[in-house]
Design an enzyme around this catalytic site. Sequence first.
Site, PDB file in Angstrom:
ATOM      1  N   SER B 150     -19.812  31.068  -3.329  1.00 29.57           N
ATOM      2  CA  SER B 150     -20.869  31.871  -3.557  1.00 29.57           C
ATOM      3  C   SER B 150     -22.310  30.874  -3.871  1.00 29.57           C
ATOM      4  O   SER B 150     -22.488  30.459  -2.936  1.00 29.57           O
ATOM      5  CB  SER B 150     -20.508  32.947  -4.720  1.00 29.57           C
ATOM      6  OG  SER B 150     -21.472  33.779  -5.014  1.00 29.57           O
ATOM      7  N   ASP B 227     -16.289  42.350  -0.101  1.00 24.53           N
ATOM      8  CA  ASP B 227     -17.021  41.854  -1.156  1.00 24.53           C
ATOM      9  C   ASP B 227     -18.310  42.655  -1.848  1.00 24.53           C
ATOM     10  O   ASP B 227     -19.155  43.182  -0.756  1.00 24.53           O
ATOM     11  CB  ASP B 227     -17.577  40.461  -0.440  1.00 24.53           C
ATOM     12  CG  ASP B 227     -18.374  39.627  -1.289  1.00 24.53           C
ATOM     13  OD1 ASP B 227     -19.065  39.995  -2.244  1.00 24.53           O
ATOM     14  OD2 ASP B 227     -18.103  38.450  -1.290  1.00 24.53           O
ATOM     15  N   HIS B 258     -15.112  39.349  -4.079  1.00 21.82           N
ATOM     16  CA  HIS B 258     -15.656  38.357  -3.902  1.00 21.82           C
ATOM     17  C   HIS B 258     -15.028  37.234  -5.106  1.00 21.82           C
ATOM     18  O   HIS B 258     -15.486  36.137  -5.119  1.00 21.82           O
ATOM     19  CB  HIS B 258     -17.168  38.615  -4.496  1.00 21.82           C
ATOM     20  CG  HIS B 258     -18.119  37.505  -4.480  1.00 21.82           C
ATOM     21  ND1 HIS B 258     -18.800  36.952  -3.303  1.00 21.82           N
ATOM     22  CD2 HIS B 258     -18.555  36.879  -5.638  1.00 21.82           C
ATOM     23  CE1 HIS B 258     -19.514  35.998  -3.718  1.00 21.82           C
ATOM     24  NE2 HIS B 258     -19.526  35.938  -4.962  1.00 21.82           N
TER      25      HIS B 258
END
Lengths: 279, 279
Positions: B150, B227, B258
Site C-alpha cells: 500500500s 481491494d 487490502h
Amino acid sequence: MSIKLLSTSKCFGGEIRRYSHQSDTLSCEMKFHVYVPPKSDKKPSILYFLGGLTCTDENFIQKGGAPQYAANCNIFLVCPDSSPRGVPAGEEDCWSGPGAGAGYYLNASNEKYKKHYNMYDYITKELYTLISTEFKDLTNTEKQSIFGHSMGGMGALNIFFKNSNLYKSISAFSPISNPINCEWASKALKSYLGDDQSKLEEYDPTFVLKSYSGPKVDLLVDIGTADEFFNDLKVDKLKEVNNQNINLTLRHQDGYNHGYFYVSTFMKDHIEFHSKYLN
Amino acid sequence: MSIKLLSTSKCFGGEIRRYSHQSDTLSCEMKFHVYVPPKSDKKPSILYFLGGLTCTDENFIQKGGAPQYAANCNIFLVCPDSSPRGVPAGEEDCWSGPGAGAGYYLNASNEKYKKHYNMYDYITKELYTLISTEFKDLTNTEKQSIFGHSMGGMGALNIFFKNSNLYKSISAFSPISNPINCEWASKALKSYLGDDQSKLEEYDPTFVLKSYSGPKVDLLVDIGTADEFFNDLKVDKLKEVNNQNINLTLRHQDGYNHGYFYVSTFMKDHIEFHSKYLN
C-alpha cells in the site's frame, strides 16, 4: 440463535469471517472468527482453537499462521474469544485474572462472576451447537477437534478429556497444566470457584487427565525451553499423570518462548496432527 | 550510531528481534524489527519491507507470515516503522495523513513537517547505513532488496527506481501507484511538499517509473480484485508506464481485499521472487 457477519477476507483460497452473536451462557455479545477452507469435494472437519490470557478472537487468526495449513488439510477453523466482554465484573482485574481476557474456560460459581464467566459451557454447549447448526451445510459436524495455547491449552485439555465424545483429537501449545500449583492461576481459579479443593481440581488438567477413562487417545503438547512462564505452566506434570489411555508426546522446543512467533512455527505440526484424526 | 535490543523471539529456527535507536534524520526515537534466518554456510541477503498507512514496525512481522519463507530462502528481513513517532507535528491528523503512521516515505519540505517527516532519507540513508554497519558480520550487505504494501508499496517503488544501485529487486502489494490522482494521497503529499506539481511527481510511482533509465529490472505487483481501495490505488497506471527497462508482472488476485490476510497469502511468491535476485 442468530449470528451476524461482521467482515470477510479471502485468505489462502478460503475465507476468514468474523461474526458476532448474543450469548445466553455469558449474558453478553461475543465475537468469533472462522476460517472456511477452499471448496473441495469433501466437507471440511472442524477445529477449535482456544486463545490464552488477554487474547480476543483476533490474536490467533492474525498471528498464528494457521489458515495456510487449514487450507491444505481441508479444515474449518473456529476461533472464539477467551472470555466474556464488556461485562461489569472483571474489567478492573489483572492480566492473569479473574476478569476480562482471563475466563479460564470454566463455569464460575462465585456470585460476582457466575452470571458471565461460563466459558466452559459456552465452548462445549452454546458455541458447539451454534457452529454445528449454522455451518451444518458447510462442514462435517461429525468430526470436530480442539487445541489451544497457554490458558487456552489448559481449556482445551480440560474440555477434551471431559467431553471426548464431542471431539476427535486434542493438542496444546504451552498449556497451564497444573493451575492449582501456579500462584496467579490458582488465585484466579479461587476467585471464580471458591477455595474447595475438589472444585478447583475439576479444572486442573493434571487431575482431569488422571481421571480420564475414555478410549485411548494421542496427545501432542509443545513447550518452548525459553518460555518466560516455564516454571508456572508445569507442563512436565502432564507426564507424571501416566494414564494408560493417554499417549502423550511432549516436545521441549529449544530456545522458543511463549509468544505467537513460537506458536506459528509449530502450527503446521499441530494442524497436521489433527488432520490425521479429522480426515 | 547505536541500537538497543528490546526483545528477541525464536521463530522458524531463526530469530525475530526488535530494536530502537535515535534517528538523526527523523529527530525522534524509532523502532524496527529484523528477522535473522537460521544459521547457514552462506550469509543471508537483506530484504526490507515497508508498511502501509497506520502501520508500525509490528504489523508486517506479526501478520505477514514472512519468517517461514525468509528462513527457507536464507533472507534477513528488515521491518521499519512507517513514519516518525511521538513527534509534535502530525499526531492529530487522519489515517491517510499527513502525520503519524502516514509518512509516505518522502522528505517533507513544508515547515510544519520537515524536521521529522523524512522517511525517504531514513530508509535509503540512515537505516540503510545502520543495518549495513550493525549487521555486517551477520549479513551479505552487497545484496539488499525492497518491497512493501500500500503506502509502503508506493515507498518501495519510489525508493527502488531512484536508487537501483542500492537494491537488487523490487515488488509491491497493492501499492498507491499514482498518488497525484488519488484524493487522500494527493492531499497528504501536498501537505508535506506544497502544490508544485514537479515536487509531487518526484514521489509518484507512475512518474518515477517513467523516468527510470537503469538496468532492465523485473517488477512483481499484486492487487486484490476486492481491494476496498482499488479505485484509489490506480495500480493499472503502472502498466501504462510502458518503460522498456521495466518488466512488469501485474497480478489481479481474484476476491482478495487490502488486508494482511491477503498479503500473507502471496508472501511466499514475493519472497521467492526476491530470492531469485538475492541468492
